[in-house]
Every structure is written in structure tokens, then in C-alpha cells.
Design an enzyme around this catalytic site. Sequence first.
Site, PDB file in Angstrom:
ATOM      1  N   LYS A 113       0.830  -1.207   0.000  1.00  0.00           N
ATOM      2  CA  LYS A 113       0.000   0.000   0.000  1.00  0.00           C
ATOM      3  C   LYS A 113       0.859   1.249   0.000  1.00  0.00           C
ATOM      4  CE  LYS A 113      -4.290  -1.719   2.034  1.00  0.00           C
ATOM      5  NZ  LYS A 113      -5.312  -1.495   3.044  1.00  0.00           N
ATOM      6  N   LYS A 200      -4.562 -10.297  -6.284  1.00  0.00           N
ATOM      7  CA  LYS A 200      -5.829 -10.606  -5.605  1.00  0.00           C
ATOM      8  C   LYS A 200      -6.899  -9.558  -5.915  1.00  0.00           C
ATOM      9  CE  LYS A 200      -5.310  -8.244  -1.388  1.00  0.00           C
ATOM     10  NZ  LYS A 200      -5.356  -7.819  -0.141  1.00  0.00           N
ATOM     11  N   LYS A 203     -10.406  -3.943  -3.257  1.00  0.00           N
ATOM     12  CA  LYS A 203     -11.238  -2.735  -3.368  1.00  0.00           C
ATOM     13  C   LYS A 203     -10.449  -1.567  -3.920  1.00  0.00           C
ATOM     14  CE  LYS A 203     -13.235  -3.820   0.833  1.00  0.00           C
ATOM     15  NZ  LYS A 203     -13.349  -3.511   2.225  1.00  0.00           N
TER      16      LYS A 203
END
Length: 337
Positions: A113, A200, A203
Site C-alpha cells: 500500500k 488478488k 477494493k
Amino acid sequence: MQRPRVLSGVQPTGALHLGNWLGAIRNWVDLQSDHDTFFCVVDLHAITVPHNPARLAEDTRTTAALYLACGIDPERSTVFVQSHVPAHSELGWILNCVTPLNWLERMIQFKEKAIKQGDNVSVGLLDYPVLMAADILLYDADLVPVGEDQKQHLELARDIAQQRINSRFGSEEAPLLKVPKPLILSEGARVMSLTDGRSKMSKSDPNEGSRITLLDPPELITKKVKRAKTDPVIGLEFGNPERPEADNLLGLYALLSGKGREAAREECAAMGWGAFKPLLAETLVEALRPVQERYRALRSDDGQIDAVLRQGRERAADVAATTLRRVRDGLGFLPAR
Ligand code: TYM
């Protein structure tokens, strides 16, 4: 005999997707019958990356309503919003003060992230697994049902509880915190992106076509499946490392059709993508139909959702306060009188 305690949560960042459902919530539903279950909407986690204040409250309600629509029963489970129980932030702070910085710096999800955030990485993003540990440890959870991607965070929560709190401030006979175990399903724990079978479903992927959300209308589901990445090989199969898309989509079909992996494998072994995709799209639409119908009915009366969250907050706050008191006492704080 007290039933084993379960706690889990999902971030309210946009509509939940198939990965959240199949990797986590589906498992929560089954656990309700013989466990003491706590499910929170983890809104404090949703602000660890830049967020839209105009959407946070609505996304939080949507997420809570989706829990119920997926089969979480507020009579059997405690459903609540993380920020409504301030003990999460308080225990989070205490755990911060005993957690080594380098334990956080090696978290895979942080590294992934942080790359996406560029120069704008908040302390909260780094600290997020400590707050997650507080979420779990506050409820003396025995089991934490999550998808594969949360396994490392669960290990961290165990290490904090055992090595940093219990062994320093508790005793063998009276540990301050219960050490939780992850519960990861063998199927559905890692649903992959529709546009890249090697990453994966998430969102935060900017490409909406990479995921199917639980609220996508049938036409959109069909369109996304039609555009999903394929390969030139005829016949669907599991476990071929050269064909991650085939493995992922056949896995979704096996799970959502209820047929299981062996029957799905046989049925689709000689099937071309042109026949398989409409079959998968139809299966997805049918699997999501009851969830969407229940969701629409629930959203016709937000007062009902708010009442569930109010009741959940009361129950959760009681349990959390007891644990927090134990930890405060163990660490030597002067009690308020
Ligand atoms: P979040 O919001 O990213 O995801 C919620 C749950 O969905 C699972 N999941 C997946 N499972 C299978 N395939 C996928 N592609 C997929 N994507 C997500 C996640 O593993 C998770 O179980 N840190 C957590 C939220 C959290 C939490 C907690 C969870 C905060 N506090 C305490 C358990 C207990 C997270 O960001 O999940």
C-alpha cells in the site's frame, strides 16, 4: 460452558466484493450457530489512506447492511461500528507503545500500500496492524475468520499479545490477553482479480472491471465476466501455474454453484471459454440475487440498521471495557476514582 469467541471486520471502503464475501463473511455466517460472534465495520481503518468524508458514514451503513444481507443475524451476533467503541483506539495506543517499529515495517500489506501512496504515506497506514490487534484482543477472541491476505496481521496480533503484553505484564496463570488463532478457509481465501489472475481481487484496484461487488446488477456482472482475462487454451482446470485465470474462475464456479471442485472440474474440463463465461455469469447473478434482495429490503429502513448498530455498540463496549480495565491495571495505571 462459554462458546468460543469470534471477531472479524471489513473496511467500509466502497461496496464489498466477492473476495470479502467468499474469503471472510461466508465463514462468519456459519460460525454464528456455535460461537459467540462479534463483527465490526472497521471505519478507523478506512482512514489510513486518503478518504472521502462525504462517503464514510454512508459506506459504513452500507457495509453493516451487507453483513446482514449476507446472513449475519443480529440476534445471534454483535454487529457494531469500530469507532463507536473508543476502547479500540485506547488499546491501540497502549499496544503501540510496546510494539517494535520493525515488526510493522516488514508487513507485506504496508509495503504494497505504501508504494501506491507515494509520498503520502500516513503513520496510520504503518500502524494499522496494531489497531487491528487491538480490535481482536479487546474481545478475547479465540478465532479470527479472515482471508489469506490477513494472515501476517494475525501473527502480529498473536506476537503482541504473547511476547509484548502477557510475558511482560501478566503471569502464566493470569495472562492479560487471550492469544487468538486465524481461521482461514481452504476455498475462497484468496479470490483473484478478473483482469489479472496473479493479483488478488481488491477494493483499491482502480480498474472496476477487476472485481465483482456484491451490489453489481446482473448486466454489469455479465459484462465484467465477459471482459475477464482468459487464455488461448480450451478447457478449464485447477492448479496449472501457467493458467491462474482458469484456476480462479473455475474456483468461483465450483464454490458459487455449490457443486464443489470435483464436479465443476469434470463439467468444465473440455469447455471453451465461450461456453464457460455465460455459465459463470449466470451462477454469479443467481448467487448474489438473494443477497441483493435482502440488502434492498434492509436499506428501505435505515432506522433498523442504526438500531442494530446501537445494540451492537452496547454489547461490544461492555466486553471491551472489561479487557481494557484488565490491561490498564496490568500496566500499572492509576484507576480513575
Ligand atoms: P479488508 O477490508 O481488506 O477485507 C475484509 C476481509 O476480506 C478478506 N479478503 C479477501 N478474501 C479472499 N480473497 C480476496 N481477494 C480478499 N480480499 C479481502 C480479508 O482477508 C478480510 O478477511 N485489516 C482488515 C480488516 C480488519 C480486521 C480486524 C479483520 C480490521 N480489524 C480485526 C479481522 C479482525 C482488512 O483490511 O480487511
